[in-house]
Design a protein around this motif. Sequence first.
Motif, mmCIF file in Angstrom:
data_model
loop_
_atom_site.group_PDB
_atom_site.id
_atom_site.type_symbol
_atom_site.label_atom_id
_atom_site.label_comp_id
_atom_site.label_asym_id
_atom_site.label_seq_id
_atom_site.Cartn_x
_atom_site.Cartn_y
_atom_site.Cartn_z
ATOM 1 N N VAL A 145 -4.978 7.913 1.877
ATOM 2 C CA VAL A 145 -4.060 7.286 0.933
ATOM 3 C C VAL A 145 -4.810 6.440 -0.088
ATOM 4 O O VAL A 145 -4.287 6.164 -1.179
ATOM 5 N N HIS A 146 -6.024 6.043 0.245
ATOM 6 C CA HIS A 146 -6.818 5.261 -0.697
ATOM 7 C C HIS A 146 -7.279 6.097 -1.890
ATOM 8 O O HIS A 146 -7.840 5.549 -2.851
ATOM 9 N N ARG B 249 -0.134 -1.358 -0.087
ATOM 10 C CA ARG B 249 -1.334 -2.187 -0.064
ATOM 11 C C ARG B 249 -2.611 -1.386 0.216
ATOM 12 O O ARG B 249 -3.708 -1.806 -0.180
ATOM 13 N N ASN B 250 -2.489 -0.243 0.909
ATOM 14 C CA ASN B 250 -3.672 0.560 1.218
ATOM 15 C C ASN B 250 -4.009 1.580 0.136
ATOM 16 O O ASN B 250 -5.019 2.273 0.239
ATOM 17 N N LEU B 251 -3.188 1.665 -0.903
ATOM 18 C CA LEU B 251 -3.428 2.614 -1.982
ATOM 19 C C LEU B 251 -4.319 1.946 -3.029
ATOM 20 O O LEU B 251 -3.892 1.624 -4.145
ATOM 21 N N THR B 252 -5.558 1.749 -2.707
ATOM 22 C CA THR B 252 -6.459 0.925 -3.504
ATOM 23 C C THR B 252 -6.945 1.593 -4.782
ATOM 24 O O THR B 252 -7.600 0.943 -5.601
ATOM 25 N N SER C 294 1.630 -8.494 -3.721
ATOM 26 C CA SER C 294 1.096 -7.654 -2.651
ATOM 27 C C SER C 294 0.589 -6.303 -3.145
ATOM 28 O O SER C 294 0.025 -5.530 -2.367
ATOM 29 N N LEU C 295 0.757 -6.001 -4.427
ATOM 30 C CA LEU C 295 0.380 -4.694 -4.951
ATOM 31 C C LEU C 295 -1.116 -4.622 -5.269
ATOM 32 O O LEU C 295 -1.739 -5.631 -5.599
ATOM 33 N N PRO C 296 -1.706 -3.429 -5.227
ATOM 34 C CA PRO C 296 -3.147 -3.278 -5.486
ATOM 35 C C PRO C 296 -3.532 -3.636 -6.916
ATOM 36 O O PRO C 296 -2.766 -3.405 -7.862
ATOM 37 N N ALA C 297 -4.725 -4.156 -7.080
ATOM 38 C CA ALA C 297 -5.214 -4.580 -8.387
ATOM 39 C C ALA C 297 -5.604 -3.417 -9.285
ATOM 40 O O ALA C 297 -5.892 -3.617 -10.466
ATOM 41 N N SER C 298 -5.611 -2.213 -8.761
ATOM 42 C CA SER C 298 -6.030 -1.038 -9.527
ATOM 43 C C SER C 298 -4.970 -0.528 -10.495
ATOM 44 O O SER C 298 -5.243 0.361 -11.318
ATOM 45 N N LEU C 299 -3.766 -1.057 -10.431
ATOM 46 C CA LEU C 299 -2.645 -0.521 -11.203
ATOM 47 C C LEU C 299 -2.874 -0.599 -12.711
ATOM 48 O O LEU C 299 -3.314 -1.621 -13.242
ATOM 49 N N GLN C 300 -2.520 0.500 -13.391
ATOM 50 C CA GLN C 300 -2.569 0.556 -14.844
ATOM 51 C C GLN C 300 -1.173 0.651 -15.447
ATOM 52 O O GLN C 300 -0.934 0.137 -16.537
ATOM 53 N N GLN C 301 -0.273 1.324 -14.742
ATOM 54 C CA GLN C 301 1.120 1.421 -15.172
ATOM 55 C C GLN C 301 2.014 1.074 -13.988
ATOM 56 O O GLN C 301 1.906 1.693 -12.929
ATOM 57 N N THR D 33 -2.588 4.390 5.889
ATOM 58 C CA THR D 33 -1.167 4.655 6.078
ATOM 59 C C THR D 33 -0.355 4.028 4.959
ATOM 60 O O THR D 33 -0.658 2.932 4.488
ATOM 61 N N LEU D 34 0.672 4.747 4.534
ATOM 62 C CA LEU D 34 1.738 4.187 3.717
ATOM 63 C C LEU D 34 2.995 4.253 4.563
ATOM 64 O O LEU D 34 3.483 5.344 4.869
ATOM 65 N N SER D 35 3.475 3.100 4.972
ATOM 66 C CA SER D 35 4.671 3.051 5.802
ATOM 67 C C SER D 35 5.504 1.846 5.391
ATOM 68 O O SER D 35 5.019 0.943 4.707
#
Length: 281
Positions: A99-100, A121-124, A142-149, A36-38
């Motif tokens: 959402v992942h 947080r669930n958008l891994t 709190s943001l996912p570690a996968s972020l590039q931009q 979920t993204l809420s």
Amino acid sequence: MLLFNETKKVTSQQAWCFSGPPVEEGEWSIRLLAGTLSGLWYDVQVPASRTLLLNGTGFITINWGRGTAYQVKFDALDKHYTAVYPAAGRYDLLIKGEVHLITEFDSLGADSLKGEIKAFRNLTAIEVLNLAGSWVSGDIVSLPASLQQLSLQETLVHGDLAAIGRFPLLKKLDLSGTLVNGYSGTLLPDWANGIELKLRDLHLTADDIDELLNDLAATTTDNGKLDIGGLNGRRTSNSNLACTALAARGWTIICVVGHATFGSADISFGDQNARFEEEAA
């Protein structure tokens, strides 16, 4: 065979959707996917439409807060998804399903978007997150570690700047004009060469900036760009060696001086020379 025994159609957003009877809270009674993204909503002042740019794979269900929902099948292409709000009010955004597997979320500069960034947080698998100009808040840790931009400029997000060390895949970052304040120091990742870090107007102190420059110099990243101009403090001679090392590795550094704008030039700091751009305080 169609999922849900429902009718497949192409919407104006040019993405596959499945229409069917929504149940209470806009959930699908036949297929409920985990995730979920809420916690985000649109604060609509006048009737208008709102659009998101999304990308990824898999299926998600989007509920725009109007009591109905529809399901989207991603195909790894950037696409726009739009809802029309016929009246002013608060409209909660709810995205459920896989959402992942979402890789991009762009609010397209909507200043009516509000809520906490922990919603992501669930958008891994997310690689690109752009919420610039919105009213989102929350701690960047709190943001996912996968972020590039990551583009959060002019939002209400906060936290310790050292949290950027949690993003080893980062290629482009803009936190300018946010409430992120202070840098406690960290072992920064060896980011890809050419990374861009825009950190203007964060009210960083001289100690913060010196420590950030020293930590960047300890990485192996070359040809980066660091913009710490605007409403930030002046660096001191404690980062002379770091500036020299970064300049030798092709970095462009934009920072604040207290008396003049020199443009790009060789500026002397103590007994060291570093090549970077400076701007007046």
